[in-house]
Write a protein that holds these residues in place. Structure first.
Motif, PDB file in Angstrom:
ATOM      1  N   THR A   1     -35.304 -31.826   9.467  1.00  0.00           N
ATOM      2  CA  THR A   1     -35.553 -32.617  10.977  1.00  0.00           C
ATOM      3  C   THR A   1     -36.552 -31.651  11.512  1.00  0.00           C
ATOM      4  OG1 THR A   1     -33.199 -33.104  10.998  1.00  0.00           O
ATOM      5  CG2 THR A   1     -34.337 -33.241  12.890  1.00  0.00           C
ATOM      6  N   THR A   2     -36.460 -30.153  11.398  1.00  0.00           N
ATOM      7  CA  THR A   2     -37.442 -29.431  12.118  1.00  0.00           C
ATOM      8  C   THR A   2     -38.712 -29.169  11.522  1.00  0.00           C
ATOM      9  OG1 THR A   2     -35.526 -28.462  13.071  1.00  0.00           O
ATOM     10  CG2 THR A   2     -37.462 -27.062  13.015  1.00  0.00           C
ATOM     11  N   THR A   3     -38.511 -28.954   9.831  1.00  0.00           N
ATOM     12  CA  THR A   3     -39.892 -28.799   9.389  1.00  0.00           C
ATOM     13  C   THR A   3     -40.241 -29.857   8.339  1.00  0.00           C
ATOM     14  OG1 THR A   3     -38.574 -27.636   7.638  1.00  0.00           O
ATOM     15  CG2 THR A   3     -39.374 -26.252   9.422  1.00  0.00           C
ATOM     16  N   GLY A   4     -39.404 -30.757   7.963  1.00  0.00           N
ATOM     17  CA  GLY A   4     -39.958 -31.806   7.308  1.00  0.00           C
ATOM     18  C   GLY A   4     -39.615 -31.476   5.983  1.00  0.00           C
ATOM     19  N   ARG A   5     -39.150 -30.246   5.336  1.00  0.00           N
ATOM     20  CA  ARG A   5     -39.255 -29.746   4.005  1.00  0.00           C
ATOM     21  C   ARG A   5     -38.206 -30.380   3.443  1.00  0.00           C
ATOM     22  NH1 ARG A   5     -38.223 -23.256   4.879  1.00  0.00           N
ATOM     23  NH2 ARG A   5     -37.049 -24.127   6.724  1.00  0.00           N
TER      24      ARG A   5
END
Ligand code: IMP
Length: 439
Positions: free
Chosen positions: A309-313
């Motif tokens: 959610t934060t980095t899309g990783r």
């Protein structure tokens, strides 16, 4: 004096994060008077649906979304004011009343140089990097512990103190940033303490009405018998003391961090709910004994939409590690488990759960809370029959196929804690509560 408060609830992640704590906190927030963040910062990601629109929260306690509830950012959180202001603005634009947010005057501030340091350290360490979210979390906590230059939210409204601390920080950091940049081959520019101070004062002006002594506030609420909901960010296996160190975050992200991160006595924490996925995921570097690097892992990742959610990783995916779960349930003092994403496991003939590790010192059913020891562990699996049926429409234990119930029962018997709710889809309604339990 504050006694025990059976009305308060803690929600913490039992794995490496992203267990679906947000959905549970949303369900519980309405029954509590305040939702309280005690650790972490904008590294956390929490998806919430507001007025039919999905919104990714990072710093904001979800209590502000519940009608009438207070959202509290405790002293243990590191606050990136720019990120917080942008969340406040985004939610306000969607009609959410954000005036019920209170931020501890003692919470430390993530300043622009913390993000620069986070990025540079990761580049400099290359192969040895932690794989951080690059939100400046580690450097902000480092300044807190190093003391002299740590800036707290209360300093944002005290120009002289703020200027002095930032000037001191820049003196130290300019040396390190230049050197690290040169060695990592990254271009850097010297920090300008005046510009950073002006930015900090502007944040302070904007956030001043929300900054307060949350320790007195929370203790008074407890004394009045109010219900507090402590919302853990990140998760137990990322806890700086009890996780897979050094591949962890920089705060106490288990229930053990609640007291220090809010200023309420430990005995004021009533019920502890541990949230756990039906399988394992991890983002960033570090050991993960049950990781699946094959098509099974890809299938679970796609079905579970396992992207940060934060980095899309893309998240690393693996079978459920019960050794880890029993350990995290133990240190959190978990009363009940909220199991999430069971629907994602439909369609496999066989499921596996890890019940022990083979290590250079022999077989063990103890977790190894040290990254460099855990990396040497290989999982010992128990095979459990899979279930073909789609679970997304199930609303009661009776509607679950027998194999799915047996999977849940194996978790309960191994961990020694009852599973009180089971997630079978992203919607609020797609949750099965054990009979007689009000979550
Ligand atoms: P940091 O917290 O940004 O320093 O990152 C340290 C480690 O924790 C990295 O492996 C991150 O991917 C991981 N991490 C931090 N917060 C979360 C979270 O909320 N969910 C999952 N992983 C996280």
């Amino acid at each position: 004096m504050v006694g025990s408060n059976p009305n308060s609830t803690a929600v913490v992640g039992l794995q490496w994060g992203d267990e679906g704590k947000g959905k549970l906190v949303d369900r519980l927030a309405g029954e509590h008077d305040a939702t309280v963040r005690f650790n972490g910062g904008a590294n956390a990601g929490h998806s919430v649906v507001v007025g039919g629109k999905r919104y990714a929260l990072h710093l904001m306690p979800s209590g502000v979304l519940a009608p009438g509830g207070l959202g509290v950012i405790g002293n243990g959180v590191v606050v990136d004011p720019a990120a917080l202001i942008s969340e406040i603005d985004g939610l306000s634009a969607q009609g959410v009343d954000t005036s019920r947010l209170v931020v501890s005057d003692r919470a430390h501030v993530v300043l622009p140089y913390h993000k620069i340091e986070d990025e540079l350290r990761e580049a400099f360490l290359s192969g040895g990097a932690i794989g951080t979210t690059k939100r400046g979390i580690g450097p902000a906590y480092a300044d807190k512990v190093q003391r002299a230059a740590g800036v707290r939210m209360g300093d944002l409204v005290r120009p002289d103190v703020l200027r002095e601390k930032i000037t001191l920080a820049c003196r130290i950091k300019n040396v390190a940033i230049k050197e690290m940049g040169e060695r990592a081959g990254v271009e850097t520019t010297a920090l300008d303490p005046e510009a950073i101070t002006s930015e900090g004062l502007a944040w302070g002006e904007r956030l001043a009405p929300m900054i307060d002594d949350t320790v007195y506030l929370l203790n008074a609420m407890i004394e009045d018998g109010k219900r507090l909901l402590f919302e853990g960010a990140n998760a137990t296996l990322l806890d700086v003391d009890h996780g897979t160190y050094p591949f962890v975050t920089s705060s106490n992200s288990s229930a053990l961090g609640i007291s220090a991160g809010t200023g309420v006595p430990a005995r004021a924490i009533g019920r502890v709910i541990g949230v756990m996925k039906s399988y394992s995921t991890r983002v960033g570097s570090g050991p993960m004994p049950t990781e699946l690097l094959d098509v099974t892992g890809d299938t679970i990742r796609d079905r579970g939409n396992e992207y940060g959610t934060t980095t899309g990783r893309p998240r690393r995916v693996g079978w459920l590690d019960l050794v880890a779960a029993r350990y995290t349930a133990m240190i959190n003092g978990v009363d009940e488990i909220a199991l999430t994403l069971l629907d994602v496991l439909s369609g496999f003939d066989e499921l596996r759960v890890c019940t022990a590790y083979e290590t250079p010192d022999g077989r063990t059913d103890r977790f190894l809370p040290d990254g460099w020891r855990l990396v040497e562990a290989t999982p010992v699996y128990e095979s459990v029959p899979g279930f073909g049926e789609d679970l997304t429409g199930c609303r009661s234990m009776d509607e679950l196929p027998g194999e799915a119930r047996a999977y849940v029962e194996r978790i309960e018997s191994y961990v020694g804690v009852p599973v009180r709710s089971i997630g079978v889809g992203p919607d609020r309604e797609q949750t099965i509560d054990a009979p007689g339990v009000a979550i």
